[in-house]
Design an enzyme around this catalytic site. Structure first.
Site, mmCIF file in Angstrom:
data_model
loop_
_atom_site.group_PDB
_atom_site.id
_atom_site.type_symbol
_atom_site.label_atom_id
_atom_site.label_comp_id
_atom_site.label_asym_id
_atom_site.label_seq_id
_atom_site.Cartn_x
_atom_site.Cartn_y
_atom_site.Cartn_z
ATOM 1 N N SER A 1 0.853 -1.188 0.000
ATOM 2 C CA SER A 1 0.000 0.000 0.000
ATOM 3 C C SER A 1 0.885 1.232 0.000
ATOM 4 C CB SER A 1 -0.887 0.004 1.247
ATOM 5 O OG SER A 1 -1.355 1.314 1.497
ATOM 6 N N LEU B 1 -15.297 8.057 7.052
ATOM 7 C CA LEU B 1 -15.772 7.805 5.683
ATOM 8 C C LEU B 1 -15.482 6.367 5.253
ATOM 9 C CD1 LEU B 1 -14.818 11.158 3.939
ATOM 10 C CD2 LEU B 1 -16.956 10.508 5.038
ATOM 11 N N GLU C 1 -12.776 -7.582 8.978
ATOM 12 C CA GLU C 1 -12.573 -6.474 9.914
ATOM 13 C C GLU C 1 -12.805 -6.933 11.359
ATOM 14 O OE1 GLU C 1 -13.832 -2.799 8.378
ATOM 15 O OE2 GLU C 1 -13.688 -1.741 10.290
ATOM 16 N N ASP D 1 -21.029 -0.355 6.879
ATOM 17 C CA ASP D 1 -20.019 0.229 5.993
ATOM 18 C C ASP D 1 -19.825 -0.599 4.733
ATOM 19 O OD1 ASP D 1 -19.799 1.889 8.126
ATOM 20 O OD2 ASP D 1 -17.750 1.321 8.670
HETATM 21 P P1 ADP Z 1 -12.215 4.531 8.717
HETATM 22 O O1 ADP Z 1 -13.242 5.369 9.397
HETATM 23 O O2 ADP Z 1 -11.414 5.342 7.741
HETATM 24 O O3 ADP Z 1 -12.763 3.282 8.136
HETATM 25 P P2 ADP Z 1 -10.860 2.605 10.344
HETATM 26 O O4 ADP Z 1 -10.056 2.722 11.581
HETATM 27 O O5 ADP Z 1 -12.068 1.756 10.346
HETATM 28 O O6 ADP Z 1 -11.193 4.104 9.884
HETATM 29 O O7 ADP Z 1 -9.936 2.043 9.174
HETATM 30 C C1 ADP Z 1 -8.729 2.709 8.865
HETATM 31 C C2 ADP Z 1 -7.619 1.671 8.731
HETATM 32 O O8 ADP Z 1 -7.829 0.901 7.531
HETATM 33 C C3 ADP Z 1 -6.262 2.299 8.542
HETATM 34 O O9 ADP Z 1 -5.680 2.638 9.781
HETATM 35 C C4 ADP Z 1 -5.506 1.176 7.839
HETATM 36 O O10 ADP Z 1 -5.093 0.194 8.768
HETATM 37 C C5 ADP Z 1 -6.586 0.576 6.948
HETATM 38 N N1 ADP Z 1 -6.550 1.188 5.614
HETATM 39 C C6 ADP Z 1 -7.488 1.997 5.071
HETATM 40 N N2 ADP Z 1 -7.126 2.390 3.818
HETATM 41 C C7 ADP Z 1 -5.935 1.833 3.565
HETATM 42 C C8 ADP Z 1 -5.003 1.874 2.473
HETATM 43 N N3 ADP Z 1 -5.255 2.589 1.373
HETATM 44 N N4 ADP Z 1 -3.851 1.178 2.594
HETATM 45 C C9 ADP Z 1 -3.598 0.458 3.710
HETATM 46 N N5 ADP Z 1 -4.411 0.391 4.767
HETATM 47 C C10 ADP Z 1 -5.575 1.064 4.723
HETATM 48 MG MG MG Z 2 -13.819 1.819 9.286
#
Ligand code: ADP
Ligand code: MG
Length: 391
Positions: free
Chosen positions: A68, A134, A169, A181
Site C-alpha cells: 500500500s 468515511l 474487519e 459500511d
Molecule cells: P475509517 O473510518 O477510515 O474506516 P478505520 O479505523 O475503520 O477508519 O480504518 C482505517 C484503517 O484501515 C487504517 O488505519 C488502515 O489500517 C486501513 N486502511 C485503510 N485504507 C488503507 C489503504 N489505502 N492502505 C492500507 N491500509 C488502509
Molecule cells: Mg472503518
C-alpha cells in the site's frame, strides 16, 4: 496523481510488470441512522466518489504479497498461512493495515470452500481520507474482495462480499464493527442512498435527488480523534443492551417510539436517554426515506438536525467541534446538518445549496479559528457507484 494511477505505478514499481487488472470500491458517508446498526435497526448511508484502488495479478505459486502507499514494504505470506494468521484474537502477526487485505483473502476462501486459489500480488492506493468516518476500511476491503473474487473466479454476490469484508474487519483485524459500511460500499449507486435493515440485511436503493435539486453534501472533518472513542462506543453498546434487557426484548429493534413512556418508568435517566436516541433515530431513518420518496431532499433538513440534537443531548457522543460545525452550517443556511459516524470526533455533514459550498466552508473554517480549534478539513461528497473494475 490519481489514486488509480498511484495503485498502477506502485504495482509496477514493486513487482516489475503491469497489473493484470485494477479494481476499486468507494468509501461511504452515513446520511442518517447512527448507532442503530448494532441495535439491529435502520441506517441510510451512501457510497461516495472517493475510492480505494487495488491493482492485482495472479501468481503461479502460493505467495500473497500486498503493498500500500501507506507502507514502505509489501507484506508477504503464503495462502496456507492464512488459516494460522486468522482469526488472531488480538495477537496480530502482520502489520495491522495488511490484515484488512489479507483478512479479506482469508474470509473469501472460507466463503468459497471449493475455490482453487493461486497466489496473488496486490498494490493499494486510495483517496478516501482515513479515520474521518468515511470508512476507508470498507473501501480497502471492497477493492481487494472485488479483485480476488474475479481473479479467483469465485463469482460471489455483493452482499456476500460485504459479509466477507465485515468478517475480515471483525475477526482478522479485531474491530467490532457492524455491517453498514461494507453494505454501503458494495451496493453504492450514483445519486442514491442505501436503506439497510440491519436485522434482516434487506436493502433498498433510495434516490436522493441531490444532484437534480442542485444540492451538495459538505463533509466537515474536525480532525478530532478522541482517546475515549473506543471506550465510549463500548459503553453506549452496553447501555443499549441494558435498555433492551429492562424492556424485556432481544434488542432495541423490538421496540419503537411508542414504548418510550414505558421505558422511562423502567430505567435510570442515562439508560433511558440512550434508548430514546436509538428509538427516535430508527424512526428518523424511516421518516427520511419517506421524505426523500415523497417530497425530495429539501424535506429532510429537520430530520438531520433532530438526529444531531439527539446524539448531542441523549446519546452524548458529540464534541464541541462537531456542534460548532453543525451550528455554523445551519446559521449559513444549510438545509440540515448533523455529526456522522461513531462520535467523539470525526466528521459532520451539511446538506447545502451548490452555490453555498464556498460560503459555508469559509464560515466553518473561520468559526473554528475563532474558537481556537484546529483547522477542519472541508470537502464535498456525492452518492456514487459501488465496486467496479477500472482497468
Ligand atoms: P475509517 O473510518 O477510515 O474506516 P478505520 O479505523 O475503520 O477508519 O480504518 C482505517 C484503517 O484501515 C487504517 O488505519 C488502515 O489500517 C486501513 N486502511 C485503510 N485504507 C488503507 C489503504 N489505502 N492502505 C492500507 N491500509 C488502509
Ligand atoms: Mg472503518
Amino acid at each position: 496523481m490519481t489514486a488509480l494511477n498511484a495503485a498502477r505505478e506502485l504495482f509496477a514499481d514493486l513487482y516489475g510488470h503491469e497489473a493484470e487488472g485494477i479494481w476499486s470500491a468507494p468509501g461511504r458517508v452515513n446520511l442518517i441512522g447512527e448507532h442503530t446498526d448494532y441495535n439491529e435497526g435502520y441506517v441510510l448511508p451512501f457510497a461516495i466518489q472517493q475510492r480505494t484502488y487495488a491493482a492485482a495479478s495472479l501468481r503461479d505459486d502460493d505467495r500473497i504479497r500486498v503493498a500500500s502507499t501507506f507502507a514502505d514494504e509489501p507484506v508477504e505470506v503464503s495462502l496456507s498461512d492464512l488459516d494460522t494468521l486468522f482469526p488472531s484474537a488480538g495477537d496480530l502477526r502482520v502489520p495491522e493495515w495488511s490484515a484488512y487485505a489479507l483478512g479479506v483473502a482469508w474470509a473469501l476462501l472460507l466463503a468459497a470452500p471449493d475455490a482453487r486459489p493461486t497466489g496473488v500480488d496486490i498494490a493499494i492506493a486510495s483517496d478516501v481520507p482515513v479515520g474521518a468516518g468515511l470508512s476507508s476500511s470498507a473501501a480497502i476491503e471492497g477493492s481487494v474482495a472485488s479483485a480476488l473474487n474475479e481473479l479467483w473466479g469465485l463469482d460471489l454476490d455483493p452482499v456476500t462480499l460485504a459479509q466477507v469484508g465485515r468478517r475480515a474487519e471483525n475477526e482478522a483485524v479485531g474491530a467490532p464493527t457492524g455491517i453498514m459500511d461494507q453494505m454501503a460500499s458494495m451496493l453504492g449507486q450514483a445519486d442514491a442512498a442505501t436503506f439497510l435493515d440491519c436485522r434482516t440485511l434487506e436493502t433498498r436503493s433510495v434516490p436522493t435527488g441531490f444532484t437534480g435539486e442542485g444540492l451538495e453534501v459538505l463533509v466537515i472533518d474536525t480532525q478530532v480523534t478522541h482517546a475515549h472513542s473506543t471506550g465510549g462506543y463500548r459503553e453506549r453498546r452496553a447501555s443499549c443492551e441494558r435498555g433492551a434487557e429492562l424492556l424485556g426484548i432481544r434488542s432495541l429493534r423490538d421496540a419503537d417510539v411508542s414504548d418510550l413512556l414505558r421505558a422511562a418508568e423502567l430505567m435510570d435517566d442515562v439508560t433511558f436517554r440512550r434508548v430514546r436516541h436509538i428509538l427516535t433515530e430508527n424512526q428518523r431513518v424511516l421518516d427520511t426515506v419517506s421524505a426523500l420518496d415523497e417530497q425530495g431532499p429539501r424535506a429532510i433538513g429537520e430530520l438531520l438536525v433532530a438526529s444531531h440534537a439527539s446524539m448531542r443531548d441523549d446519546f452524548e457522543i458529540s464534541v464541541p467541534e462537531l456542534d460548532l460545525a453543525v451550528d455554523t452550517a445551519l446559521a449559513q443556511g444549510a438545509i440540515g446538518a448533523r455529526m456522522t459516524g461513531g462520535g467523539f470526533g470525526g466528521a459532520a455533514i451539511a446538506l447545502i445549496e451548490h452555490e453555498a459550498v464556498e460560503s459555508v466552508s469559509d464560515a466553518v473554517v473561520r468559526a473554528f479559528a475563532d474558537a481556537g480549534f484546529g483547522a477542519p478539513h472541508v470537502f464535498t461528497v456525492h452518492p456514487a457507484e459501488g465496486p467496479r473494475r477500472d482497468a
